[in-house]
Write a protein that holds these residues in place. Sequence first.
Motif, mmCIF file in Angstrom:
data_model
loop_
_atom_site.group_PDB
_atom_site.id
_atom_site.type_symbol
_atom_site.label_atom_id
_atom_site.label_comp_id
_atom_site.label_asym_id
_atom_site.label_seq_id
_atom_site.Cartn_x
_atom_site.Cartn_y
_atom_site.Cartn_z
ATOM 1 N N GLU A 156 0.548 -1.361 0.017
ATOM 2 C CA GLU A 156 0.409 0.216 0.262
ATOM 3 C C GLU A 156 0.845 0.915 0.064
ATOM 4 O O GLU A 156 0.394 2.215 -0.325
ATOM 5 C CB GLU A 156 -1.066 0.116 1.400
ATOM 6 N N ASP A 157 1.725 0.911 0.856
ATOM 7 C CA ASP A 157 2.428 2.386 0.964
ATOM 8 C C ASP A 157 3.690 2.645 -0.801
ATOM 9 O O ASP A 157 3.292 4.132 -1.002
ATOM 10 C CB ASP A 157 3.577 2.477 2.011
ATOM 11 N N LEU B 16 1.582 4.080 -2.314
ATOM 12 C CA LEU B 16 0.786 5.735 -3.043
ATOM 13 C C LEU B 16 2.260 6.101 -3.355
ATOM 14 O O LEU B 16 1.762 7.117 -3.748
ATOM 15 C CB LEU B 16 0.800 5.608 -1.297
ATOM 16 N N ALA C 113 -6.847 13.655 -3.760
ATOM 17 C CA ALA C 113 -6.933 12.467 -3.354
ATOM 18 C C ALA C 113 -5.684 11.735 -2.690
ATOM 19 O O ALA C 113 -5.487 10.888 -1.639
ATOM 20 C CB ALA C 113 -8.333 11.101 -4.103
ATOM 21 N N LEU C 114 -4.777 11.301 -4.203
ATOM 22 C CA LEU C 114 -3.520 11.281 -3.412
ATOM 23 C C LEU C 114 -2.875 12.161 -2.796
ATOM 24 O O LEU C 114 -2.174 11.310 -1.491
ATOM 25 C CB LEU C 114 -2.821 11.145 -4.755
ATOM 26 N N ALA D 97 -4.583 13.587 0.127
ATOM 27 C CA ALA D 97 -5.072 12.812 1.454
ATOM 28 C C ALA D 97 -4.659 11.803 1.524
ATOM 29 O O ALA D 97 -3.940 11.487 2.763
ATOM 30 C CB ALA D 97 -6.363 13.172 1.165
ATOM 31 N N ALA D 98 -4.556 10.595 0.774
ATOM 32 C CA ALA D 98 -3.557 9.887 1.446
ATOM 33 C C ALA D 98 -2.495 9.766 1.937
ATOM 34 O O ALA D 98 -1.911 9.585 2.777
ATOM 35 C CB ALA D 98 -4.148 8.581 -0.092
ATOM 36 N N ALA D 99 -1.149 11.098 1.051
ATOM 37 C CA ALA D 99 -0.113 10.719 1.535
ATOM 38 C C ALA D 99 -0.657 11.296 3.010
ATOM 39 O O ALA D 99 0.389 11.073 4.029
ATOM 40 C CB ALA D 99 0.480 11.738 0.534
ATOM 41 N N ALA E 282 -2.570 11.731 5.169
ATOM 42 C CA ALA E 282 -3.300 10.788 6.651
ATOM 43 C C ALA E 282 -1.778 9.897 6.540
ATOM 44 O O ALA E 282 -2.011 9.375 7.402
ATOM 45 C CB ALA E 282 -4.178 9.620 5.934
ATOM 46 N N ARG E 283 -1.191 9.154 5.818
ATOM 47 C CA ARG E 283 0.344 8.311 5.871
ATOM 48 C C ARG E 283 1.528 8.778 6.491
ATOM 49 O O ARG E 283 1.990 8.555 7.498
ATOM 50 C CB ARG E 283 0.607 7.571 4.977
#
Length: 185
Positions: free
Chosen positions: A115-116, A119, A136-137, A139-141, A143-144
């Motif tokens: 998953e990482d 991303l 979206a990318l 927000a995902a980055a 969050a991670r």
Amino acid sequence: MTERFPAIPPERMTDAQREVAAAIAGGPRGSVRGPFLALLHHPALAMQIQGLGAHLRYGTGMPQALVELLILVTARRWSCQYEFFAHARIARSEGLPEPVIEAIAEGRRPEAMTEDQALVHDFAIAVHRDGKPTDALYAAAEARFGKPGVLDLLALAGYYTMLAMVLNTADPALPEGAVPPLKPL
């Protein structure tokens, strides 16, 4: 190196060049090589670049395999043979799977990524293609990796783009017997 930026023998270096060479060799890189052989022709610039690079390569706190994955995507984007060759070796030693490295070299999205890895890969592709990640990318980055991690990812993409341009302009030879890892897309 090349005729454009020939290697400077230590006895012909200025004091400023010696200072930069010592800073580079005394840090985690261990020696002056790659783009820094060319950058020594502008020691003030080289000193600034090596400081930023030391943070991005060794100080982000991000797993090194993810840093190397982003570097490989960047090297592929700019078809930088030297950068890809050097960092594919490091990526392997950091545990990045060979099929991931091969897919990036071929300009394909790797099929089997964590998953990482997915991303970081997709974030780098978007940044190089569009100049920014999608919402979206981002927000995902965030969050991670948090806001500092997003900034590190952006800085890595920009930094290794700059180094790819230096290397592509200097056009250093790969080690004797090495096959260029990148085919034209």
